[in-house]
Design a protein around this motif. Structure first.
Motif, mmCIF file in Angstrom:
data_model
loop_
_atom_site.group_PDB
_atom_site.id
_atom_site.type_symbol
_atom_site.label_atom_id
_atom_site.label_comp_id
_atom_site.label_asym_id
_atom_site.label_seq_id
_atom_site.Cartn_x
_atom_site.Cartn_y
_atom_site.Cartn_z
ATOM 1 N N ARG A 243 0.788 -1.305 0.183
ATOM 2 C CA ARG A 243 -0.036 0.663 -0.104
ATOM 3 C C ARG A 243 0.534 0.986 -0.054
ATOM 4 N NH1 ARG A 243 -3.063 -3.857 3.014
ATOM 5 N NH2 ARG A 243 -5.798 -3.949 1.690
ATOM 6 N N HIS A 244 2.137 1.034 0.207
ATOM 7 C CA HIS A 244 2.849 2.272 0.110
ATOM 8 C C HIS A 244 4.232 1.975 0.182
ATOM 9 C CE1 HIS A 244 0.806 3.528 3.137
ATOM 10 N NE2 HIS A 244 0.408 2.476 4.188
ATOM 11 N N GLY A 245 4.623 1.198 -0.237
ATOM 12 C CA GLY A 245 5.979 1.085 -1.696
ATOM 13 C C GLY A 245 7.325 1.217 -0.676
ATOM 14 N N HIS A 246 8.533 1.499 -0.602
ATOM 15 C CA HIS A 246 9.076 1.623 0.381
ATOM 16 C C HIS A 246 9.541 2.682 0.933
ATOM 17 C CE1 HIS A 246 11.177 -2.342 -1.166
ATOM 18 N NE2 HIS A 246 11.160 -1.327 -2.984
ATOM 19 N N LEU A 247 8.362 2.640 2.280
ATOM 20 C CA LEU A 247 7.990 4.463 3.021
ATOM 21 C C LEU A 247 9.128 4.395 3.839
ATOM 22 C CD1 LEU A 247 6.308 6.334 2.909
ATOM 23 C CD2 LEU A 247 4.666 4.875 3.939
ATOM 24 N N LEU A 248 9.543 5.733 4.020
ATOM 25 C CA LEU A 248 10.174 6.243 5.514
ATOM 26 C C LEU A 248 9.753 7.258 6.405
ATOM 27 C CD1 LEU A 248 13.874 5.391 4.172
ATOM 28 C CD2 LEU A 248 12.416 3.435 5.926
ATOM 29 N N ARG A 249 9.977 7.669 7.765
ATOM 30 C CA ARG A 249 9.376 8.703 7.591
ATOM 31 C C ARG A 249 10.324 9.811 8.086
ATOM 32 N NH1 ARG A 249 9.077 8.533 13.408
ATOM 33 N NH2 ARG A 249 9.108 6.756 14.455
ATOM 34 N N PHE A 250 10.797 11.072 7.675
ATOM 35 C CA PHE A 250 11.865 11.692 8.933
ATOM 36 C C PHE A 250 11.183 11.780 10.134
ATOM 37 C CE2 PHE A 250 11.885 12.806 4.159
ATOM 38 C CZ PHE A 250 12.590 13.449 4.261
ATOM 39 N N ALA A 251 12.436 11.580 11.100
ATOM 40 C CA ALA A 251 12.453 11.289 12.291
ATOM 41 C C ALA A 251 13.385 12.503 13.154
ATOM 42 C CB ALA A 251 13.042 9.611 12.573
ATOM 43 N N ASN A 252 13.150 12.816 14.715
ATOM 44 C CA ASN A 252 13.474 13.395 15.243
ATOM 45 C C ASN A 252 15.146 12.151 15.880
ATOM 46 O OD1 ASN A 252 14.511 14.315 17.833
ATOM 47 N ND2 ASN A 252 12.862 15.762 18.058
ATOM 48 N N PRO A 253 16.195 12.792 15.749
ATOM 49 C CA PRO A 253 16.783 11.942 16.382
ATOM 50 C C PRO A 253 16.969 11.666 17.944
ATOM 51 C CG PRO A 253 18.251 13.275 15.266
ATOM 52 C CD PRO A 253 16.638 13.993 14.868
ATOM 53 N N VAL A 254 16.287 12.512 18.975
ATOM 54 C CA VAL A 254 16.372 12.281 19.656
ATOM 55 C C VAL A 254 15.384 11.403 20.368
ATOM 56 C CG1 VAL A 254 16.247 14.151 21.979
ATOM 57 C CG2 VAL A 254 17.080 15.068 19.953
ATOM 58 N N ASP A 255 14.563 11.716 19.503
ATOM 59 C CA ASP A 255 13.033 10.749 20.784
ATOM 60 C C ASP A 255 12.533 9.472 19.668
ATOM 61 O OD1 ASP A 255 11.563 12.201 18.819
ATOM 62 O OD2 ASP A 255 10.738 13.310 20.866
ATOM 63 N N GLY A 256 13.214 10.157 18.429
ATOM 64 C CA GLY A 256 12.720 9.008 17.384
ATOM 65 C C GLY A 256 11.178 8.974 16.149
ATOM 66 N N GLY A 257 10.636 10.477 17.292
ATOM 67 C CA GLY A 257 9.680 10.259 17.073
ATOM 68 C C GLY A 257 9.259 10.988 15.120
ATOM 69 N N TRP A 258 8.641 11.823 14.913
ATOM 70 C CA TRP A 258 8.292 12.840 13.973
ATOM 71 C C TRP A 258 9.316 14.420 14.189
ATOM 72 C CZ3 TRP A 258 5.676 10.970 9.992
ATOM 73 C CH2 TRP A 258 4.893 9.919 9.890
ATOM 74 N N ALA A 259 9.644 14.130 12.585
ATOM 75 C CA ALA A 259 10.449 15.700 12.717
ATOM 76 C C ALA A 259 10.220 16.477 13.105
ATOM 77 C CB ALA A 259 11.577 15.578 11.137
ATOM 78 N N MET A 260 8.946 17.316 13.152
ATOM 79 C CA MET A 260 8.461 17.638 12.949
ATOM 80 C C MET A 260 6.863 18.240 13.764
ATOM 81 S SD MET A 260 8.540 19.739 9.334
ATOM 82 C CE MET A 260 7.473 21.347 10.014
ATOM 83 N N PRO A 261 6.479 18.676 14.900
ATOM 84 C CA PRO A 261 5.389 18.376 15.786
ATOM 85 C C PRO A 261 3.814 18.884 15.024
ATOM 86 C CG PRO A 261 6.620 20.773 16.143
ATOM 87 C CD PRO A 261 7.145 20.480 15.321
ATOM 88 N N THR A 262 3.914 19.470 13.864
ATOM 89 C CA THR A 262 2.450 19.316 13.416
ATOM 90 C C THR A 262 2.220 19.240 12.069
ATOM 91 O OG1 THR A 262 3.061 21.926 12.872
ATOM 92 C CG2 THR A 262 1.620 21.476 14.749
ATOM 93 N N ILE A 263 3.359 18.793 11.646
ATOM 94 C CA ILE A 263 3.818 18.090 9.601
ATOM 95 C C ILE A 263 4.029 16.889 9.984
ATOM 96 C CG2 ILE A 263 3.681 19.235 7.723
ATOM 97 C CD1 ILE A 263 4.292 21.733 8.260
ATOM 98 N N ALA A 264 3.129 16.090 9.281
ATOM 99 C CA ALA A 264 4.286 14.757 9.471
ATOM 100 C C ALA A 264 5.248 14.606 7.815
ATOM 101 C CB ALA A 264 3.156 13.305 9.022
ATOM 102 N N THR A 265 5.979 14.714 7.923
ATOM 103 C CA THR A 265 6.963 14.301 6.607
ATOM 104 C C THR A 265 7.644 12.857 6.563
ATOM 105 O OG1 THR A 265 9.309 14.731 7.771
ATOM 106 C CG2 THR A 265 7.216 16.804 6.612
ATOM 107 N N MET A 266 7.070 12.784 5.120
ATOM 108 C CA MET A 266 7.375 11.002 4.585
ATOM 109 C C MET A 266 8.298 11.143 3.019
ATOM 110 S SD MET A 266 4.657 8.689 6.313
ATOM 111 C CE MET A 266 3.041 9.712 5.599
ATOM 112 N N VAL A 267 9.050 10.197 2.922
ATOM 113 C CA VAL A 267 9.515 10.447 1.816
ATOM 114 C C VAL A 267 9.263 8.489 1.538
ATOM 115 C CG1 VAL A 267 11.668 9.858 2.488
ATOM 116 C CG2 VAL A 267 11.598 10.828 0.159
ATOM 117 N N ARG A 268 9.265 8.560 -0.092
ATOM 118 C CA ARG A 268 8.765 6.734 -0.712
ATOM 119 C C ARG A 268 9.835 6.569 -1.915
ATOM 120 N NH1 ARG A 268 2.761 6.217 0.037
ATOM 121 N NH2 ARG A 268 2.945 7.958 1.503
#
Length: 349
Positions: A243-268
Motif C-alpha cells: 500500500r505504500h511502496g518503500h516508505l520512510l518517515r523523517f524522524a527526530n533523532p532525539v526521541d525517534g518521533g516525527w521531525a516536526m510537531p505539527t507536520i508529518a513528513t515522509m518519503v517513498r
C-alpha cells in the motif's frame, strides 16, 4: 389528515421555540447533531495537481516584478481550488513555491508557524535557522521550527526554487498566530558553523548533556543524498509494502518521533511498474515528485506526475499510487498532530 395536522402543529411549535431561544444565543443540538458528528469525515478540498513545467514560468516572472527584500518572501501560493482566497493547499496546511535569485536575501523574521522547505530546482543557496546556516541542494528537506529566527540567501550564480509547507491554518484555528520582524538588519546572527547540527545530532550520536529545548528535530536539514541512499538500501532489503511502496518517515533523532510537531513528513520509493493497493487516511496529504513519473488515482480521478509536480489528496479519499518509471515521492500532512490528539484513522481498502 389528522396526523399531518398534528405534525404541522408540532413543527410550528418547535420553530417558534427555536426562534425564542435564539435571542438568548441558544440552539437545539438535535437539529445539528448528525452534521456535527457525521459517520465519516466530510469531503474537504479537491484533488489537484500543479505541473511544475506549467507553473514555473509564473514563478520566474515574479522575479522581475518584485524583489525578495520588497516581498519579504517571494512566493506563489498553491491554493486548493476548493478554498479560493484562503491560502490553503489542504484544510489544515499551506504550501507555496518560493524563488530566490542570485545575490538576494529574504530578510529575517520569526513566527509561531512551523515551516518545511523542499528544494525543487537549483542549489547552493542557504537558509539560516536559529543561528546556523545550511546550504540547500535539490531534494533537501529543511525545517524552520516555530519561533526560530530565519532568513534565506543566495550566494550562488543560479536561481533556486523550493516548496514551502507551513501549518498556517492549524495555528490560525487556535488563534495562536504571532510574528516578529528582525530589527538587527536583513540577516539574523549566525553563531554556529555550517554543519554543526548534523554533526551533533545526525550521526547516531548526541551530546552527553543534550536537553531538548523544543519539539522539532535538532537536525534541520535532511540532505536528499542521504535520503536517497536510505531508500536504495530499503529497496535492496525486500519487497515494497503493497500500500505504500518503500516508505520512510523523517524522524527526530532525539526521541525517534516525527521531525516536526505539527507536520508529518515522509518519503517513498516506488519501483518502476509498481502499483499500490487502495489506501485512505484521515489526514489530507500533499505529494511532491522528486524523481521519476507515474500517477496518483484518487477515487477514479487519475493525476499523472513527473519531477517537481505537486498533488494534493483530500482526507479520507481512497487513492492508489503507480510508477511508470522508478519514482521518489516526498509527502507531508497533519498526521502527526492528529496522532497526538488521538484522531488519526486509516483504512486499507
Amino acid at each position: 389528515m389528522e396526523t399531518r395536522l398534528v405534525n404541522s402543529a408540532a413543527s410550528a411549535e418547535r420553530d417558534a421555540y427555536y426562534s425564542r431561544i435564539k435571542v438568548d444565543n441558544l440552539a437545539p443540538l438535535w437539529t445539528r447533531l448528525k452534521s456535527l458528528v457525521p459517520p465519516e469525515p466530510a469531503a474537504l478540498g479537491q484533488p489537484h495537481r500543479w505541473r511544475y513545467e506549467e507553473v514555473r514560468p509564473h514563478v520566474f516572472e515574479s522575479g522581475g516584478l518584485i524583489t525578495a527584500a520588497e516581498a519579504e518572501r517571494r512566493v506563489l501560493i498553491l491554493e486548493n481550488p476548493a478554498f479560493p482566497g484562503e491560502s490553503r493547499i489542504t484544510n489544515s496546511l499551506y504550501a507555496g513555491l518560493q524563488l530566490l535569485l542570485p545575490g538576494e536575501i529574504a530578510p529575517a523574521h520569526r513566527h509561531t508557524q512551523s515551516a518545511l522547505r523542499l528544494v525543487l530546482e537549483g542549489g547552493g543557496a542557504y537558509t539560516a535557522v536559529d543561528g546556523e546556516k545550511t546550504i540547500m541542494q535539490e531534494g533537501d528537506f529543511v525545517i524552520t521550527p516555530s519561533w526560530a529566527w530565519h532568513h534565506h540567501g543566495n550566494d550562488s550564480d543560479s536561481p533556486i526554487v523550493w516548496l514551502d509547507g507551513l501549518d498556517i491554518p492549524t495555528v490560525a484555528f487556535f488563534n495562536s498566530t504571532f510574528r516578529e520582524e528582525h530589527h538587527g538588519g536583513a540577516e539574523a546572527a549566525v553563531v554556529r558553523p555550517t554543519g554543526d547540527a548534523m554533526a551533533r545530532y545526525g550521526s547516531g550520536l548526541l551530546p552527553l548533556d543534550h536537553r531538548p529545548d523544543g519539539l522539532n528535530s535538532p537536525v534541520f536539514n535532511y540532505p536528499f543524498a542521504r535520503t536517497r541512499d536510505a531508500l536504495r538500501a530499503l529497496a535492496r532489503a525486500g519487497a515494497p509494502d503493497p500500500r505504500h511502496g518503500h516508505l520512510l518517515r523523517f524522524a527526530n533523532p532525539v526521541d525517534g518521533g516525527w521531525a516536526m510537531p505539527t507536520i508529518a513528513t515522509m518519503v517513498r520509493l516506488l519501483p518502476a511498474g509498481f502499483s499500490t493497493l487502495p489506501y485512505r487516511s484521515s489526514d489530507a496529504c500533499v505529494f511532491v515528485a522528486l524523481e521519476g513519473g507515474g500517477a496518483i488515482t484518487i477515487e477514479g480521478v487519475r493525476l499523472e506526475f513527473g519531477p517537481r509536480d505537486v498533488i494534493t489528496v483530500p482526507s479520507w479519499r481512497s487513492y492508489t499510487l503507480e510508477a511508470t518509471r522508478e519514482a521518489v515521492l516526498f509527502s507531508f500532512s497533519d498526521r502527526v498532530a492528529q496522532e497526538k490528539l488521538g484522531l488519526f484513522r486509516e483504512s486499507h481498502g
